[in-house]
Design a protein around this motif. Structure first.
Motif, mmCIF file in Angstrom:
data_model
loop_
_atom_site.group_PDB
_atom_site.id
_atom_site.type_symbol
_atom_site.label_atom_id
_atom_site.label_comp_id
_atom_site.label_asym_id
_atom_site.label_seq_id
_atom_site.Cartn_x
_atom_site.Cartn_y
_atom_site.Cartn_z
ATOM 1 N N GLY A 53 22.301 -7.976 -10.360
ATOM 2 C CA GLY A 53 21.539 -9.067 -9.701
ATOM 3 C C GLY A 53 22.323 -10.239 -9.773
ATOM 4 N N ASN A 54 21.806 -11.225 -9.354
ATOM 5 C CA ASN A 54 22.570 -12.608 -9.151
ATOM 6 C C ASN A 54 22.574 -13.420 -10.493
ATOM 7 N N PHE B 71 25.359 -19.418 -8.791
ATOM 8 C CA PHE B 71 24.931 -18.214 -8.201
ATOM 9 C C PHE B 71 25.507 -17.747 -6.846
ATOM 10 N N PHE B 72 25.533 -16.612 -6.583
ATOM 11 C CA PHE B 72 26.419 -15.998 -5.608
ATOM 12 C C PHE B 72 25.624 -16.074 -4.155
ATOM 13 N N LEU B 73 25.808 -16.583 -3.141
ATOM 14 C CA LEU B 73 25.339 -16.670 -1.646
ATOM 15 C C LEU B 73 25.251 -15.551 -1.051
ATOM 16 N N GLY B 74 26.490 -14.846 -0.993
ATOM 17 C CA GLY B 74 26.678 -13.512 -0.406
ATOM 18 C C GLY B 74 26.264 -12.206 -1.153
ATOM 19 N N ASP C 77 28.058 -7.378 -2.046
ATOM 20 C CA ASP C 77 28.834 -6.924 -2.982
ATOM 21 C C ASP C 77 27.905 -6.173 -3.818
ATOM 22 N N LEU C 78 28.212 -4.585 -3.866
ATOM 23 C CA LEU C 78 27.408 -3.844 -4.173
ATOM 24 C C LEU C 78 27.378 -3.876 -5.750
ATOM 25 N N GLU C 79 28.278 -4.418 -6.404
ATOM 26 C CA GLU C 79 28.372 -4.762 -8.018
ATOM 27 C C GLU C 79 27.277 -5.851 -8.441
ATOM 28 N N TRP D 275 27.646 -16.201 -18.207
ATOM 29 C CA TRP D 275 26.804 -16.185 -16.992
ATOM 30 C C TRP D 275 25.867 -15.142 -17.289
ATOM 31 N N PHE D 276 24.425 -14.999 -17.431
ATOM 32 C CA PHE D 276 23.667 -14.094 -17.495
ATOM 33 C C PHE D 276 23.272 -13.674 -15.965
ATOM 34 N N HIS D 277 23.179 -12.528 -15.841
ATOM 35 C CA HIS D 277 22.458 -11.805 -14.579
ATOM 36 C C HIS D 277 20.947 -11.464 -14.555
ATOM 37 N N ALA D 278 20.543 -11.263 -13.483
ATOM 38 C CA ALA D 278 19.098 -11.313 -13.167
ATOM 39 C C ALA D 278 18.635 -9.942 -13.782
ATOM 40 N N ARG D 279 19.486 -8.612 -13.743
ATOM 41 C CA ARG D 279 19.075 -7.343 -14.276
ATOM 42 C C ARG D 279 18.849 -7.340 -15.606
#
Length: 408
Positions: free
Chosen positions: A321-322, A307-310, A314-316, A390-394
């Motif tokens: 989502g993470n 997962f991304f910390l920052g 990052d608007l994308e 990798w699956f994102h939260a949205r």
């Protein structure tokens, strides 16, 4: 010697031009001309001898290398023996450096010619001025390497890095008999998905909390072979994400080659993505492309979280989502090394061709689960091939709803 010969040649033509012009009025330069000619002939003889000796050394080296008759493997998987790889790396680095010194060296001792010594400072200065740009570029490379080295040094002082190395050596694994009793295997039908009711996947617990599972026979040998064929021509050095610059860069903490494959490149990619989506039960509308990675001997990936910390920079990522979950396909067996280890858990999971790991990177609250910090151990013998999704939260709001507490 080259400078001396050049100086003598210039002196020869200078005196020759002067002699030709004044031939009918004076032969005073004739003696000097003959003297310079003798010096020139002697210098050329010495230069030829030294150059012949240098070429003889190069010829001898070429004949020895040619006699080895090295077999060129079809791909990196043909270099699965660590000793063979060591010999080839030694040859490509050390032996060719020797040839470089043969080719570029001045075949003569320091010049003793007076005019050559006078000209030498001028040419040295000219070379220094001409090489300014290259020196500047090298300095930039050094600064970049320093930044990466600093990152590596910080890793070496992290407890997780020490545990990572220990787990890769097979030490400190916390899969005790008591822990094993909490792990089970079952048939997975994906919440009674019609396709999986007919042909469910074998599911095995690798860890209880956070829950890490392995699915068997996810990819066939034929599918793995085809995915490799698609990926190999496009693969490049793997990169990591920089939270400060919100960009990616190559790093010594990740030694592998990788590529993201789109569905339009081959119908098989779409089939694999659909299969992963059915197994996980997650929406793939905001998922990343299927990434394929190959690790040769010595290839590894230092401990990291997916997962991304920052996220806020990052608007994308804010829109999609993470990274909520990771699905990791093993596309090869590895003779030695190459385990996926979780330093915070003390878990070490070894590759098995055709199987896949799955875990959630985020808690149900949406916060990152640092217990999923993981790394890929160095490959000691063989090659390691993986592909991951990798699956994102949205899009997962109703498929994986929030829990009642922040730690759910």
């Amino acid at each position: 010697m080259k400078l001396e010969v050049a100086t003598l040649v210039m002196a020869w033509f200078g005196l020759l031009g002067c002699t030709w012009a004044d031939f009918f009025t004076s032969v005073g330069h004739m003696t000097s001309l003959i003297h310079v000619e003798k010096q020139l002939v002697q210098a050329l003889k010495e230069y030829i001898l030294l150059d012949e000796a240098r070429l003889s050394m190069i010829k001898s080296w070429v004949e020895k290398r040619d006699a080895l008759n090295l077999v060129i493997p079809e791909d990196e998987e043909g270099l699965s023996n660590s000793l063979d790889v060591y010999k080839i790396l030694k040859h490509l680095n050390k032996d060719w450096s020797l040839v470089k010194s043969f080719v570029l060296q001045d075949p003569s001792p320091d010049s003793s010619h007076e005019q050559a010594r006078l000209n030498l400072p001028y040419f040295v200065k000219l070379l220094e001025e001409g090489g300014t740009g290259k020196v500047g570029n090298r300095a930039s490379e050094t600064n970049s390497e320093t930044l990466i080295s600093t990152h590596e040094d910080s890793l070496n002082h992290m407890p997780s890095w020490e545990v990572y190395e220990s787990l890769c050596r097979g030490e400190g694994v916390k899969l005790t008999p008591q822990k094993r009793k909490t792990l089970f295997c079952r048939y997975h039908h994906g919440n009674r998905t019609p396709q999986l009711l007919i042909a469910p996947f074998k599911e095995e617990d690798e860890w209880d909390s956070p829950h890490i599972v392995r699915y068997y026979d996810v990819l066939s040998d034929e599918e793995i072979k085809r995915i490799k064929e698609i990926a190999k021509p496009k693969m490049k050095r793997s990169r990591i994400y920089n939270y400060t610059t919100v960009s990616t860069h190559a790093s010594i903490s990740r030694i592998s080659k990788s590529v993201f494959l789109k569905e339009k490149e081959d119908p098989l990619i779409r089939q694999v993505n659909r299969r992963i989506q059915l197994i996980t039960g997650l929406s793939d509308k905001t998922a990343e492309y299927l990434q394929v990675a190959g690790y040769g001997i010595g290839g590894f990936y230092a401990p990291h979280v997916d997962f991304f910390l920052g996220l806020e920079y990052d608007l994308e990522l804010v829109k999609e989502g993470n990274r909520v979950a990771t699905f990791l396909n093993y596309m090869s067996d590895v003779e030695a090394g190459g385990a996926t280890v979780f330093p915070e858990l003390g878990a070490a999971i070894f590759p098995k061709k055709g199987s896949a790991l799955f875990w959630y990177n985020l808690l149900r609250s949406g916060k990152g689960d640092h217990l999923t910090n993981h790394g890929s151990c160095p490959v000691l013998v063989g090659c390691k091939w993986v592909s991951n999704k990798w699956f994102h939260a949205r899009g997962q709001e109703f498929l994986r709803p929030c829990g009642t507490t922040e730690v759910d």
